[in-house]
Each structure stands twice: as C-alpha cells, then as structure tokens.
Design a protein around this motif. Structure first.
Motif, PDB file in Angstrom:
ATOM      1  N   PRO A 188     -38.939 -33.772 -11.395  1.00 23.94           N
ATOM      2  CA  PRO A 188     -37.596 -33.512 -11.932  1.00 23.94           C
ATOM      3  C   PRO A 188     -37.462 -32.128 -12.577  1.00 23.94           C
ATOM      4  CG  PRO A 188     -38.342 -35.689 -12.600  1.00 23.94           C
ATOM      5  CD  PRO A 188     -39.498 -35.017 -11.942  1.00 23.94           C
ATOM      6  N   ALA A 189     -38.474 -31.690 -13.304  1.00 19.30           N
ATOM      7  CA  ALA A 189     -38.407 -30.360 -13.922  1.00 19.30           C
ATOM      8  C   ALA A 189     -38.435 -29.268 -12.854  1.00 19.30           C
ATOM      9  CB  ALA A 189     -39.560 -30.175 -14.906  1.00 19.30           C
ATOM     10  N   GLY A 190     -39.214 -29.467 -11.817  1.00 16.88           N
ATOM     11  CA  GLY A 190     -39.260 -28.505 -10.719  1.00 16.88           C
ATOM     12  C   GLY A 190     -37.943 -28.438  -9.981  1.00 16.88           C
ATOM     13  N   LEU A 191     -37.329 -29.597  -9.753  1.00 16.47           N
ATOM     14  CA  LEU A 191     -36.023 -29.618  -9.075  1.00 16.47           C
ATOM     15  C   LEU A 191     -34.943 -28.985  -9.943  1.00 16.47           C
ATOM     16  CD1 LEU A 191     -36.172 -33.160  -7.453  1.00 16.47           C
ATOM     17  CD2 LEU A 191     -36.179 -30.959  -6.263  1.00 16.47           C
ATOM     18  N   ALA A 192     -35.008 -29.217 -11.256  1.00 15.88           N
ATOM     19  CA  ALA A 192     -34.042 -28.580 -12.157  1.00 15.88           C
ATOM     20  C   ALA A 192     -34.204 -27.068 -12.125  1.00 15.88           C
ATOM     21  CB  ALA A 192     -34.226 -29.110 -13.574  1.00 15.88           C
ATOM     22  N   THR A 193     -35.452 -26.607 -12.118  1.00 15.51           N
ATOM     23  CA  THR A 193     -35.709 -25.164 -12.053  1.00 15.51           C
ATOM     24  C   THR A 193     -35.217 -24.597 -10.723  1.00 15.51           C
ATOM     25  OG1 THR A 193     -37.649 -25.497 -13.442  1.00 15.51           O
ATOM     26  CG2 THR A 193     -37.488 -23.397 -12.279  1.00 15.51           C
ATOM     27  N   LEU A 194     -35.445 -25.328  -9.639  1.00 21.77           N
ATOM     28  CA  LEU A 194     -34.976 -24.889  -8.326  1.00 21.77           C
ATOM     29  C   LEU A 194     -33.453 -24.796  -8.293  1.00 21.77           C
ATOM     30  CD1 LEU A 194     -35.971 -24.122  -5.492  1.00 21.77           C
ATOM     31  CD2 LEU A 194     -35.734 -26.529  -4.867  1.00 21.77           C
ATOM     32  N   ILE A 204     -31.539 -24.085 -10.817  1.00 23.96           N
ATOM     33  CA  ILE A 204     -31.178 -22.889 -11.583  1.00 23.96           C
ATOM     34  C   ILE A 204     -31.376 -21.641 -10.726  1.00 23.96           C
ATOM     35  CG2 ILE A 204     -31.851 -21.453 -13.552  1.00 23.96           C
ATOM     36  CD1 ILE A 204     -32.496 -24.135 -14.997  1.00 23.96           C
ATOM     37  N   VAL A 205     -32.493 -21.583 -10.017  1.00 24.46           N
ATOM     38  CA  VAL A 205     -32.764 -20.429  -9.155  1.00 24.46           C
ATOM     39  C   VAL A 205     -31.680 -20.297  -8.098  1.00 24.46           C
ATOM     40  CG1 VAL A 205     -34.355 -19.520  -7.419  1.00 24.46           C
ATOM     41  CG2 VAL A 205     -35.251 -20.397  -9.572  1.00 24.46           C
ATOM     42  N   CYS A 206     -31.305 -21.423  -7.472  1.00 21.93           N
ATOM     43  CA  CYS A 206     -30.251 -21.374  -6.440  1.00 21.93           C
ATOM     44  C   CYS A 206     -28.924 -20.911  -7.018  1.00 21.93           C
ATOM     45  CB  CYS A 206     -30.060 -22.749  -5.823  1.00 21.93           C
ATOM     46  SG  CYS A 206     -31.335 -23.212  -4.669  1.00 21.93           S
ATOM     47  N   ILE A 238     -36.347  -9.840  -8.516  1.00 24.05           N
ATOM     48  CA  ILE A 238     -36.180  -8.936  -7.369  1.00 24.05           C
ATOM     49  C   ILE A 238     -35.095  -9.463  -6.430  1.00 24.05           C
ATOM     50  CG2 ILE A 238     -37.322  -8.103  -5.268  1.00 24.05           C
ATOM     51  CD1 ILE A 238     -39.925  -7.975  -6.976  1.00 24.05           C
ATOM     52  N   ASP A 239     -35.143 -10.761  -6.127  1.00 20.50           N
ATOM     53  CA  ASP A 239     -34.128 -11.357  -5.247  1.00 20.50           C
ATOM     54  C   ASP A 239     -32.743 -11.301  -5.872  1.00 20.50           C
ATOM     55  OD1 ASP A 239     -36.080 -11.845  -3.408  1.00 20.50           O
ATOM     56  OD2 ASP A 239     -36.112 -14.023  -3.686  1.00 20.50           O
ATOM     57  N   LEU A 240     -32.677 -11.420  -7.185  1.00 16.98           N
ATOM     58  CA  LEU A 240     -31.402 -11.356  -7.898  1.00 16.98           C
ATOM     59  C   LEU A 240     -30.744  -9.992  -7.697  1.00 16.98           C
ATOM     60  CD1 LEU A 240     -29.544 -12.809 -10.020  1.00 16.98           C
ATOM     61  CD2 LEU A 240     -30.839 -11.589 -11.723  1.00 16.98           C
ATOM     62  N   VAL A 241     -31.507  -8.943  -7.886  1.00 16.36           N
ATOM     63  CA  VAL A 241     -30.968  -7.588  -7.715  1.00 16.36           C
ATOM     64  C   VAL A 241     -30.603  -7.343  -6.252  1.00 16.36           C
ATOM     65  CG1 VAL A 241     -31.545  -5.134  -7.866  1.00 16.36           C
ATOM     66  CG2 VAL A 241     -32.176  -6.668  -9.725  1.00 16.36           C
ATOM     67  N   ALA A 242     -31.498  -7.709  -5.343  1.00 18.45           N
ATOM     68  CA  ALA A 242     -31.242  -7.475  -3.917  1.00 18.45           C
ATOM     69  C   ALA A 242     -30.023  -8.251  -3.435  1.00 18.45           C
ATOM     70  CB  ALA A 242     -32.475  -7.859  -3.100  1.00 18.45           C
ATOM     71  N   SER A 243     -29.897  -9.513  -3.840  1.00 16.85           N
ATOM     72  CA  SER A 243     -28.741 -10.313  -3.411  1.00 16.85           C
ATOM     73  C   SER A 243     -27.441  -9.807  -4.015  1.00 16.85           C
ATOM     74  CB  SER A 243     -28.942 -11.780  -3.801  1.00 16.85           C
ATOM     75  OG  SER A 243     -29.914 -12.365  -2.998  1.00 16.85           O
ATOM     76  N   ASN A 244     -27.490  -9.365  -5.266  1.00 14.40           N
ATOM     77  CA  ASN A 244     -26.295  -8.783  -5.877  1.00 14.40           C
ATOM     78  C   ASN A 244     -25.818  -7.580  -5.080  1.00 14.40           C
ATOM     79  OD1 ASN A 244     -25.118  -9.969  -8.272  1.00 14.40           O
ATOM     80  ND2 ASN A 244     -27.154  -9.792  -9.161  1.00 14.40           N
ATOM     81  N   LEU A 245     -26.739  -6.722  -4.721  1.00 12.92           N
ATOM     82  CA  LEU A 245     -26.372  -5.527  -3.951  1.00 12.92           C
ATOM     83  C   LEU A 245     -25.845  -5.905  -2.567  1.00 12.92           C
ATOM     84  CD1 LEU A 245     -29.325  -3.180  -4.940  1.00 12.92           C
ATOM     85  CD2 LEU A 245     -26.946  -3.049  -5.723  1.00 12.92           C
ATOM     86  N   GLN A 246     -26.515  -6.847  -1.905  1.00 12.16           N
ATOM     87  CA  GLN A 246     -26.114  -7.246  -0.559  1.00 12.16           C
ATOM     88  C   GLN A 246     -24.744  -7.922  -0.559  1.00 12.16           C
ATOM     89  OE1 GLN A 246     -28.707 -10.109   1.223  1.00 12.16           O
ATOM     90  NE2 GLN A 246     -27.705 -10.014   3.213  1.00 12.16           N
ATOM     91  N   VAL A 247     -24.539  -8.887  -1.448  1.00 14.03           N
ATOM     92  CA  VAL A 247     -23.255  -9.588  -1.499  1.00 14.03           C
ATOM     93  C   VAL A 247     -22.148  -8.633  -1.944  1.00 14.03           C
ATOM     94  CG1 VAL A 247     -21.963 -11.408  -2.698  1.00 14.03           C
ATOM     95  CG2 VAL A 247     -24.257 -11.875  -1.823  1.00 14.03           C
TER      96      VAL A 247
END
Length: 162
Positions: free
Chosen positions: A104-110, A112-114, A69-78
């Motif tokens: 470490p796995a959580g930070l790697a996932t974070l 990727i999300v960023c 959801i954030d991916l779509v919303a941020s794409n539209l906003q940017v």
C-alpha cells in the motif's frame, strides 16, 4: 507519549501552518493551533496505514533523483507541445499497466509520482491491485511506455517497500 502524539512532526507542522494561515501569534491563536495540532492526529490515527519499512534507503535517493529529472523533462516537453502551434496534436491515450507492486505504501508513492510528472495521470487501480490505468498526454509507443514505467518507477518502489 505515543498515544498522545501519534505523529509529533505532523502536530508541529499543523501548529505552524495554523499560525501562518492566521498571520497571528496571539495567545488564542497559539492555543487553537496547539489544540488542532494535538487533536487532528489523534482523531485521524485510525485512518493512517501501518508504518512502511523502507528496505533500501539509497534506492529512495536514486528514485527521487530520477523523478526530479523526469519532472523537469516532462515539464519542458508538455510545455513545448502546448505552446507550439505548428506541431502535431498530442496522441493522448489510456494505458493499462500490469503491476507487480502490491504494498500500500508503494502504491501510494507510485500514485504521487504519476500525479507529479506532467503528462501522466493516475486514473484507476484494479480492485486486486494488478492493473493500473494511466492517462498519458502524448503516447508514442505503448509497450515502450509500459516498460519504461515499470523499470523506472515500479521496480525501485518494489525494492524499497517489498
């Protein structure tokens, strides 16, 4: 078997990718692909971190949905901000986000999300993993951004990995 194939899915994926990139299914290309698929994971096995233990699989699904959801919303906003000529200039800023996540796995996932979400870039992680520097394309309120980031991404990742 695990010693010969430390990551069997990766081996199969590398073989298929090799064949797709070469656009050939000749015996030589298949042999090279198998060789690559077997040797690459074997040689890189020492570089792989320990296998993470996912504690709450349903939280993974909720996080994936939220990121989508954030991916779509941020794409539209940017996209809108970049293409509209009559709007104000974006207020780009670097934000220091204090982190509670240490896995470490959580930070790697974070990270990727960023990277995936338009408008944010993972810039730097403190050596003690207590602070994350993020570049934000358009920042209205730093405190609100930090609270949203921690609640939306960091807290679910802590539930999943810690």
């Amino acid at each position: 078997m695990k010693r010969l194939f430390p990551a069997p899915l990766l081996s199969v994926a590398l073989l298929l990718l090799w064949l797709l990139l070469n656009l050939s299914f000749s015996a030589g290309q298949v042999l090279l692909g198998v060789l690559f698929g077997v040797l690459a994971p074997l040689l890189m096995a020492p570089l792989r971190p320990s296998h993470p233990h996912i504690r709450r699989p349903l939280t993974v699904l909720r996080l994936l949905g939220r990121v989508g959801i954030d991916l779509v919303a941020s794409n539209l906003q940017v996209g809108w901000q970049v293409w509209s000529l009559d709007q104000r200039a974006p207020r780009s800023a670097f934000v220091k986000v204090p982190l509670d996540l240490r896995d470490p796995a959580g930070l790697a996932t974070l990270s990727i999300v960023c990277t995936v979400i338009p408008g944010t870039v993972w810039s730097e992680l403190a050596l003690d993993r207590s602070l994350l520097l993020i570049h934000v394309f358009d920042l209205d309120d730093e405190a609100r951004f930090i609270a949203h980031f921690k609640a939306t991404y960091e807290r679910p990742l802590m539930e999943i990995f810690q």
